[in-house]
Enzyme design. Structure first.
Site, PDB file in Angstrom:
ATOM      1  N   GLN A   1      -5.774  -2.618   8.803  1.00 29.04           N
ATOM      2  CA  GLN A   1      -5.048  -3.764   8.251  1.00 29.04           C
ATOM      3  C   GLN A   1      -5.366  -5.028   9.057  1.00 29.04           C
ATOM      4  OE1 GLN A   1      -2.935  -3.603   5.364  1.00 29.04           O
ATOM      5  NE2 GLN A   1      -3.395  -5.762   5.630  1.00 29.04           N
TER       6      GLN A   1
ATOM      7  N   LYS B   1       0.838  -1.208   0.000  1.00 28.46           N
ATOM      8  CA  LYS B   1       0.000   0.000   0.000  1.00 28.46           C
ATOM      9  C   LYS B   1       0.869   1.252   0.000  1.00 28.46           C
ATOM     10  CE  LYS B   1      -3.724  -2.539   1.845  1.00 28.46           C
ATOM     11  NZ  LYS B   1      -3.916  -3.522   2.881  1.00 28.46           N
TER      12      LYS B   1
ATOM     13  N   ASP C   1     -12.107   0.054   1.974  1.00 29.42           N
ATOM     14  CA  ASP C   1     -12.170  -1.407   1.819  1.00 29.42           C
ATOM     15  C   ASP C   1     -13.612  -1.878   1.600  1.00 29.42           C
ATOM     16  OD1 ASP C   1      -9.920  -2.913   1.604  1.00 29.42           O
ATOM     17  OD2 ASP C   1      -9.592  -3.187   3.760  1.00 29.42           O
TER      18      ASP C   1
END
Ligand code: NAP
Length: 284
Positions: free
Chosen positions: A92, A48, A115
């Protein structure tokens, strides 16, 4: 048989995004919260960070102690929700076992939920309204569209029903007018579903889970699985060498869905900003 190259799709997406970010003079900012120190998480975090660097997106890595309480994490998320310079927030995974993942994810403001895991974004996806969608799921659409593969009218079988991957993908494929079978560990006779699939998508997390006996001749096979082995590196869920001969198109691991997922995440940061500018999550 042709190999579907995820990297090629990612690079095309990056070129367009870079141009838009530059032309619109955007200062996009991604904040990633990591709790504890997990080798798997560290790899995804690095990817990322690399993506952000390539696209001139500010990247903030917030590392919280592995013993952080839900309250500590929620306070951090609240601050990021209120911070106008932050466009995308991501937790995460995996989280330590004392943390309720779904509860924490739902504290992210839906407009910053890149997400696509909050109830609001999942709900809007079900209603086929504009929203932020799981990057793994939307990345697969980019991959298929880039290769001019029609989804409408196809039999799509997905194996794996996680909230992050299989379920949103099933809804998204349905929104694209595919006929979807969503299989899981309690499905009886999985072969019955895989053998009729024009497009078979596998997200189980088990090496060689899909062998050539599961495949209809000429099918398209998309392997989401990532299995790490010290001596062999990364392998997917599909027995690639034997299965590929029966397919018309197949994704490799690495170099397939992993690449389109990171590209779709970048698209989501840009889209999050657009949705915010339009002052709501955006009507269809
Ligand atoms: P997950 O949450 O562990 O879900 C695995 C799914 O597989 C579950 O729905 C489970 O069924 C199903 N399953 C397990 N054993 C099965 C069996 N014998 N037969 C049929 N179904 C079975 O995993 P995930 O987060 O969705 O990830 C799946 C894989 O994709 C992992 O390898 C992960 O690393 C990879 N992944 C890749 C990307 C990418 O960008 N390439 C992104 C995300 C994940 P139940 O629901 O019944 O337990």
């Amino acid at each position: 048989m042709k190999i579907l190259d995820g990297k090629e799709v990612k690079e095309k997406i990056y070129i367009k995004l870079k141009e838009k970010i530059k032309n619109e003079k955007l200062k996009l900012h991604l904040s990633v919260i990591q709790i504890g120190n997990n080798d798997e998480s560290n790899i995804y975090l690095k990817q990322k960070e690399k993506m952000a660097k390539e696209l001139n997106i500010e990247f903030e890595h917030i590392k919280l102690d592995k013993n952080s309480s839900e309250k500590d994490i929620i306070e951090k998320i609240d601050r990021l929700n209120k911070d106008t310079k932050v466009h995308g927030i991501l937790i995460q995974l995996p989280l330590p076992s004392h943390i309720n993942t779904e509860k924490i994810q739902n504290k992210i403001a839906p407009l910053k939920d890149i997400d696509g895991v909050t109830d609001i974004n999942i709900g809007r996806l079900i209603h086929n309204k504009n929203c932020l969608i799981s990057p793994t799921a939307s990345g697969i659409i980019y991959l298929l569209e880039y290769n001019h593969i029609q989804i409408e009218g196809k039999n799509v079988t997905i194996i794996g029903r996680s909230n992050l991957v299989g379920k949103p993908l099933a809804i998204l494929m349905n929104n694209h007018n595919a006929t979807v079978s969503l299989c899981h560990s309690k499905t009886k006779n999985i072969k019955e579903y895989t053998k009729k699939a024009d497009i078979l998508i596998v997200a189980v997390g088990k090496k060689n889970f899909i062998t050539k006996e599961y495949i209809k001749n000429g099918a398209i096979v998309i392997d989401i699985g990532i299995n790490r082995f010290e001596n062999k590196g990364l392998v997917g869920d599909v027995d690639f060498e034997r299965v590929k001969k029966k397919t018309s198109l197949i994704t490799p691991v690495p170099g397939g869905v992993g690449q389109t997922t990171i590209a779709a995440l970048a698209v989501n940061i840009y889209k999050a900003n657009k949705l915010r500018e339009s002052k709501n999550i955006g009507e269809k």
